[in-house]
Structures are given as C-alpha cells and as structure tokens.
Design a protein around this motif. Structure first.
Motif, PDB file in Angstrom:
ATOM      1  N   ALA A 178      -7.411   2.210   5.808  1.00  0.00           N
ATOM      2  CA  ALA A 178      -6.357   3.111   5.429  1.00  0.00           C
ATOM      3  C   ALA A 178      -6.602   4.129   4.528  1.00  0.00           C
ATOM      4  CB  ALA A 178      -5.273   2.328   5.503  1.00  0.00           C
ATOM      5  N   CYS A 179      -6.999   3.533   3.468  1.00  0.00           N
ATOM      6  CA  CYS A 179      -7.228   4.317   2.065  1.00  0.00           C
ATOM      7  C   CYS A 179      -8.268   5.501   2.525  1.00  0.00           C
ATOM      8  CB  CYS A 179      -7.494   3.615   0.913  1.00  0.00           C
ATOM      9  SG  CYS A 179      -6.373   2.514   0.255  1.00  0.00           S
ATOM     10  N   GLU A 180      -9.260   5.051   2.969  1.00  0.00           N
ATOM     11  CA  GLU A 180     -10.578   5.966   3.396  1.00  0.00           C
ATOM     12  C   GLU A 180      -9.782   7.143   4.348  1.00  0.00           C
ATOM     13  OE1 GLU A 180     -14.902   6.476   5.587  1.00  0.00           O
ATOM     14  OE2 GLU A 180     -13.949   4.173   5.229  1.00  0.00           O
ATOM     15  N   ARG A 181      -9.044   6.883   5.289  1.00  0.00           N
ATOM     16  CA  ARG A 181      -8.372   7.696   6.085  1.00  0.00           C
ATOM     17  C   ARG A 181      -7.583   8.719   5.490  1.00  0.00           C
ATOM     18  NH1 ARG A 181      -7.974   3.111  10.457  1.00  0.00           N
ATOM     19  NH2 ARG A 181     -10.237   2.934  11.092  1.00  0.00           N
ATOM     20  N   LEU A 182      -6.942   8.241   4.428  1.00  0.00           N
ATOM     21  CA  LEU A 182      -5.946   9.055   3.686  1.00  0.00           C
ATOM     22  C   LEU A 182      -6.728   9.680   2.297  1.00  0.00           C
ATOM     23  CD1 LEU A 182      -2.911   6.631   3.483  1.00  0.00           C
ATOM     24  CD2 LEU A 182      -3.177   8.894   4.820  1.00  0.00           C
ATOM     25  N   ASN A 183      -8.081   9.480   2.265  1.00  0.00           N
ATOM     26  CA  ASN A 183      -8.598  10.117   1.189  1.00  0.00           C
ATOM     27  C   ASN A 183      -8.365   9.567  -0.078  1.00  0.00           C
ATOM     28  OD1 ASN A 183     -10.665  11.872  -0.095  1.00  0.00           O
ATOM     29  ND2 ASN A 183      -9.358  13.716  -0.014  1.00  0.00           N
ATOM     30  N   VAL A 184      -8.135   8.223  -0.227  1.00  0.00           N
ATOM     31  CA  VAL A 184      -7.666   7.487  -1.502  1.00  0.00           C
ATOM     32  C   VAL A 184      -8.853   6.605  -1.857  1.00  0.00           C
ATOM     33  CG1 VAL A 184      -6.278   5.913  -2.259  1.00  0.00           C
ATOM     34  CG2 VAL A 184      -5.228   7.529  -0.831  1.00  0.00           C
ATOM     35  N   ALA A 185      -9.440   6.912  -2.938  1.00  0.00           N
ATOM     36  CA  ALA A 185     -10.417   6.082  -3.669  1.00  0.00           C
ATOM     37  C   ALA A 185      -9.938   4.828  -4.119  1.00  0.00           C
ATOM     38  CB  ALA A 185     -10.898   7.064  -5.000  1.00  0.00           C
ATOM     39  N   VAL A 186     -10.865   3.825  -3.900  1.00  0.00           N
ATOM     40  CA  VAL A 186     -10.752   2.408  -4.040  1.00  0.00           C
ATOM     41  C   VAL A 186     -11.382   1.658  -5.143  1.00  0.00           C
ATOM     42  CG1 VAL A 186     -10.438   0.206  -3.028  1.00  0.00           C
ATOM     43  CG2 VAL A 186      -9.592   2.164  -1.601  1.00  0.00           C
ATOM     44  N   LEU A 242       0.954  -1.174   0.089  1.00  0.00           N
ATOM     45  CA  LEU A 242       0.048   0.032  -0.110  1.00  0.00           C
ATOM     46  C   LEU A 242       0.985   1.318   0.034  1.00  0.00           C
ATOM     47  CD1 LEU A 242      -2.708   1.341   0.293  1.00  0.00           C
ATOM     48  CD2 LEU A 242      -2.821   0.960   2.542  1.00  0.00           C
ATOM     49  N   ARG A 243       1.903   1.312   0.966  1.00  0.00           N
ATOM     50  CA  ARG A 243       2.558   2.548   0.838  1.00  0.00           C
ATOM     51  C   ARG A 243       3.382   2.676  -0.462  1.00  0.00           C
ATOM     52  NH1 ARG A 243       8.507   3.720   0.372  1.00  0.00           N
ATOM     53  NH2 ARG A 243       8.946   5.475   1.830  1.00  0.00           N
ATOM     54  N   ASN A 244       3.795   1.542  -1.028  1.00  0.00           N
ATOM     55  CA  ASN A 244       4.676   1.727  -2.254  1.00  0.00           C
ATOM     56  C   ASN A 244       3.805   2.106  -3.399  1.00  0.00           C
ATOM     57  OD1 ASN A 244       6.969   1.041  -0.815  1.00  0.00           O
ATOM     58  ND2 ASN A 244       6.930  -1.291  -1.668  1.00  0.00           N
ATOM     59  N   ALA A 245       2.386   1.634  -3.326  1.00  0.00           N
ATOM     60  CA  ALA A 245       1.547   1.917  -4.462  1.00  0.00           C
ATOM     61  C   ALA A 245       1.281   3.612  -4.366  1.00  0.00           C
ATOM     62  CB  ALA A 245       0.268   1.170  -4.506  1.00  0.00           C
ATOM     63  N   LEU A 246       0.906   3.950  -3.007  1.00  0.00           N
ATOM     64  CA  LEU A 246       0.659   5.364  -2.939  1.00  0.00           C
ATOM     65  C   LEU A 246       1.796   6.380  -3.209  1.00  0.00           C
ATOM     66  CD1 LEU A 246      -1.515   5.006   0.154  1.00  0.00           C
ATOM     67  CD2 LEU A 246      -2.149   5.494  -1.966  1.00  0.00           C
ATOM     68  N   THR A 247       3.107   5.876  -2.719  1.00  0.00           N
ATOM     69  CA  THR A 247       4.397   6.666  -3.158  1.00  0.00           C
ATOM     70  C   THR A 247       4.269   6.771  -4.820  1.00  0.00           C
ATOM     71  OG1 THR A 247       5.492   5.692  -1.119  1.00  0.00           O
ATOM     72  CG2 THR A 247       7.037   6.730  -3.042  1.00  0.00           C
ATOM     73  N   ARG A 248       4.213   5.888  -5.643  1.00  0.00           N
ATOM     74  CA  ARG A 248       4.350   5.658  -6.877  1.00  0.00           C
ATOM     75  C   ARG A 248       3.378   6.510  -7.456  1.00  0.00           C
ATOM     76  NH1 ARG A 248       2.763   3.887 -11.667  1.00  0.00           N
ATOM     77  NH2 ARG A 248       4.074   2.591 -13.166  1.00  0.00           N
ATOM     78  N   GLN A 249       2.038   6.686  -7.017  1.00  0.00           N
ATOM     79  CA  GLN A 249       1.127   7.425  -7.645  1.00  0.00           C
ATOM     80  C   GLN A 249       1.120   8.935  -6.651  1.00  0.00           C
ATOM     81  OE1 GLN A 249      -1.852   4.089  -6.937  1.00  0.00           O
ATOM     82  NE2 GLN A 249      -3.029   5.372  -8.382  1.00  0.00           N
ATOM     83  N   GLY A 250       2.090   9.453  -6.080  1.00  0.00           N
ATOM     84  CA  GLY A 250       2.471  10.717  -5.700  1.00  0.00           C
ATOM     85  C   GLY A 250       1.848  11.202  -4.523  1.00  0.00           C
ATOM     86  N   LEU A 251       1.156  10.208  -3.632  1.00  0.00           N
ATOM     87  CA  LEU A 251       0.678  10.600  -2.238  1.00  0.00           C
ATOM     88  C   LEU A 251       1.944  11.005  -1.589  1.00  0.00           C
ATOM     89  CD1 LEU A 251      -2.341   9.336  -0.316  1.00  0.00           C
ATOM     90  CD2 LEU A 251       0.040   9.485   0.881  1.00  0.00           C
ATOM     91  N   ARG A 252       2.011  12.319  -0.868  1.00  0.00           N
ATOM     92  CA  ARG A 252       2.997  12.484   0.114  1.00  0.00           C
ATOM     93  C   ARG A 252       2.589  13.202   1.426  1.00  0.00           C
ATOM     94  NH1 ARG A 252       5.161  10.207  -3.345  1.00  0.00           N
ATOM     95  NH2 ARG A 252       6.856  10.748  -4.607  1.00  0.00           N
ATOM     96  N   ASP A 253       3.513  13.338   2.210  1.00  0.00           N
ATOM     97  CA  ASP A 253       3.064  13.789   3.591  1.00  0.00           C
ATOM     98  C   ASP A 253       2.828  15.398   3.457  1.00  0.00           C
ATOM     99  OD1 ASP A 253       3.375  15.018   6.097  1.00  0.00           O
ATOM    100  OD2 ASP A 253       4.495  13.516   6.653  1.00  0.00           O
ATOM    101  N   PRO A 254       1.746  15.867   3.615  1.00  0.00           N
ATOM    102  CA  PRO A 254       1.659  17.247   3.325  1.00  0.00           C
ATOM    103  C   PRO A 254       2.563  18.431   4.076  1.00  0.00           C
ATOM    104  CG  PRO A 254      -0.184  16.417   4.769  1.00  0.00           C
ATOM    105  CD  PRO A 254       0.703  15.274   4.562  1.00  0.00           C
ATOM    106  N   ARG A 255       3.313  17.883   5.273  1.00  0.00           N
ATOM    107  CA  ARG A 255       4.133  18.694   5.998  1.00  0.00           C
ATOM    108  C   ARG A 255       5.169  18.672   5.297  1.00  0.00           C
ATOM    109  NH1 ARG A 255       5.599  16.401  10.418  1.00  0.00           N
ATOM    110  NH2 ARG A 255       5.416  14.362   9.258  1.00  0.00           N
ATOM    111  N   THR A 256       5.835  17.526   4.769  1.00  0.00           N
ATOM    112  CA  THR A 256       7.356  17.516   4.555  1.00  0.00           C
ATOM    113  C   THR A 256       7.502  17.168   2.921  1.00  0.00           C
ATOM    114  OG1 THR A 256       7.476  14.930   4.774  1.00  0.00           O
ATOM    115  CG2 THR A 256       7.884  16.175   6.772  1.00  0.00           C
TER     116      THR A 256
END
Length: 391
Positions: free
Chosen positions: A80-88, A15-29
C-alpha cells in the motif's frame, strides 16, 4: 496536522490514520483518503481459514483471513505504501532494549509509529490470559509524555499505555520480531495508478488455485465440515463436542465483530469499488453490488453458526456485542462484565453442556457446509464481475 483515530480494520485504519496525521491527502479533493481506499490500494480482499486446536483447554479457534495477504501483514502495508509513494522504515529485533530504541527513533522521525503487538497483552481488550501469544494485532502510537503513549486501536479516541506495558505487549509472539514501522509520505503520488495496482493485485490474488490463501479455501472448508475421516474434519475434531461452542463463537465473532466492518471486509471493499470507479471512469457498480452480496452470505453463515433458535447462542451473541460496544466506548467495567459472563457460558457449554444432540449437530455441519459452497460461488461471481469491468 489532523489527528485521526479508530476505524474498522486494524491494518487499514492505523495506516490511514498515520498517513492522515502526516499530511497525505487525496490530490483531487485535498481530503484524507478513506479507509476503504487504503484497503483497495493495499490489494483488497483475501481468503483464509485455519482451525487451531488447543487440547489443553478443550477448545479450538477459527482464524479467518479476509484481507489481501492477511498472513503476511508487513507485505500488505508495504505494498500500500509503495503504491502511495510513501517511504517505509521497518525495523525488527529480538532485543527489548533495541525495540524501545527503534520506537523512539520512529517517534522522533515522524511523530507516530505502527507496531505489531500481542492482542491479549493489551489490557484494554480484556482478553483472558490463555489467549496471550495467539493473536497478532496492529496499533499506532504517539508519545504522550511521562513514559506513556497514546494508542490508536479501533476506537474513536486514543487509549493510554505506559512504556512498560507496551513493551510487554510487543514480546509474546516471536514472529512479530517486536516490529515497528514509520512512514515518510512524498509530496505527490499517482492515485489512479495506485488504485489500478491495488485492483490488479486483488484480482491476481483471488484468482489463484491455492486452497490455503485464495477462494478455493472455502470449498475446502465446506468439505471439512462433514468429511467422515479427515483429521481436520469438524466431525472428527469435534467428535466429543469439546471446544465446539468456542469454535462456533469464534466463527460468528470473526465474521461480524473482530477487526472487521461486519462482513469480512466485503462491504468496505464494495465502498472502495464505488470510489475507485468514479476516479478511474470505469463502471464498477455491479462488482460492488456482488461484493455486497458476498457480505450478505457471510452474515448468513455467522447467524447459522450461532442461531437465535437456541437461547444460549442468542445470549452469547448479545454478550459479544456488549463486549465490543464497551470496547468502542472505552468502558472497561462493562467490558469486563461481558467477558466474565462469556467465560461462564464457555465453562457450561464447551463440553458436557453442549446444547445439541448428535443429529442436530450433524445437521448444523451440513447447513454450514452448504452455505460455504454458496459463499464460494458468490465470491467467484464478484471476482468475475470485477474482472469483466476492468477489461
């Protein structure tokens, strides 16, 4: 687009690697979220113990559930995806043809897909055929062209599978329903709220009274180590010692090596709490320390199951570590050699060659039962420390 492969635990790493590939980032850093953060946001830790008996093979295996909703994997990922505002987009089918079409759609839409597979049907794991159909395993795939895929599966570099082999690996476990998932991250999400929801879920989940899916399962397991008559008691199940060697091996492997950072995910959850505390401006240091204490007690149970005092157990652990090192290094010949040696040890020690007499075996069950009571107490202490910090 940043590529990411590998990790410590299959569900959180893919999950982490898929989201990283698709550009999801920590909004602070502006950096990718850590795997520890994904674990925590998904709901953190769980508890589970099942003893599967296979009379046909004179063996039994332990299933240990260390992650929140370990027995409902899709729920963990969707939470996890719902909390990160990721559509599944998750699709299921009993048709091999439709499963392939679903995968093609996922790759066309997002470039990567999460798949449910049978672990023993993934050839690079080197598992024996007898284990096929027993272990659900998550992977992430990308199209590599020429009817093949790059596979993200707990190694720092991707594996390669042909279209036909991957299709076979998706079939053996009916409950998998040849499930595929692809994700569409939003342009923004509330990290603080996601963390809070994950911690609330963790606390609620482990505060239940369930003897199957929450902390009391460890008290139940402790009693089953020595009960005189319960049909699931180790004294009853292993009255002839058939399968005991394999079971103790699976206890050690499940805690220290198999799809865990080495202590039932307790260390990685402690890492999450330190990250989360800094973001929430809440002191979670003591709670993190208590979860590291849980990790220590889990490691103690693993070493108790396969003590270095017996040469055959020390050899077994060395071979298992060699096997996992070969997997991480993508060295199939060394992996096959280690697996062959482990199978030989199993043949010679799983029944008639069991190395302990009755008294020593009973004493081992007693020690493991006592250690499980200790684990329950330390796990409860860690949960209480987290509750107190979050009040």
């Amino acid at each position: 687009m940043k590529e990411a492969y590998g990790g410590k635990h299959a569900a959180t790493s893919v999950l982490r690697n898929a989201l990283t590939r698709q550009g999801l980032r920590d909004p602070r850093t502006g950096q990718p979220l850590s795997e520890a953060m994904i674990l925590g946001i998904g709901g953190g830790l769980g508890a589970g113990y099942i003893l599967w008996e296979f009379d046909k093979y004179d063996s039994a295996l332990i299933v240990l559930g260390f992650r929140n909703r370990w027995n409902y994997d899709a729920d963990f990922l969707k939470n996890a995806c719902e909390r990160l505002n990721v559509a599944v987009d998750m699709r299921e089918t009993t048709s091999v043809k439709k499963a392939q079409a679903n995968l093609d759609d996922a790759l066309a839409a997002s470039g990567t897909a999460l798949l449910w597979t049978d672990k023993a049907s993934l050839p690079y794991h080197g598992l024996p055929p007898a284990q096929k159909g027993h272990s659900i395993h998550f992977i992430r795939v990308e199209d590599a062209g020429n009817a093949s895929y790059r596979v993200d599966d707990l190694s720092a570099s991707p594996w390669s599978l042909s279209r036909d082999v991957l299709a076979i690996a998706r079939e053996p476990i009916p409950s998998n329903k040849q499930r595929s998932m692809y994700l569409t991250p939003s342009s923004s999400f509330d990290l603080v709220s996601a963390i809070q929801a994950g911690i609330d879920d963790h606390i609620s989940h482990l505060s239940r009274s369930s003897e199957s899916f929450s902390l009391p399962v460890y008290q139940k397991w402790a009693k089953l180590m020595t009960h005189a008559t319960n049909k699931k008691s180790w004294r009853v199940v292993f009255a002839r010692r058939a399968g005991l060697y394999v079971t103790l091996r699976s206890v050690y492997e499940g805690i220290t090596l198999d799809d865990t950072e080495g202590a039932g995910l307790r260390e990685i959850y402690a890492d999450f709490l330190l990250e989360a505390g800094a973001i929430l401006a809440v002191d979670l240091v003591r709670a993190a320390e208590r979860y590291r204490a849980c990790a220590t007690e889990w490691r103690a149970l693993a070493e108790m199951a396969l003590s270095d005092d017996l040469p055959v157990f020390a050899e077994t652990k060395a071979l298992m570590r060699a096997r996992y090192a070969a997997f991480a290094g993508q060295d199939p010949s060394s992996l096959a050699e280690a697996m062959g040696d482990l199978e030989a040890l199993e043949t010679s020690n799983n029944l008639d060659g069991w190395p302990l007499d009755q008294s020593a075996t009973d004493a081992l069950f007693e020690r493991m039962g006592e250690q499980l009571h200790t684990i329950f107490e330390v796990e409860q202490s860690a949960l209480d420390a987290l509750k107190q910090a979050m009040q």
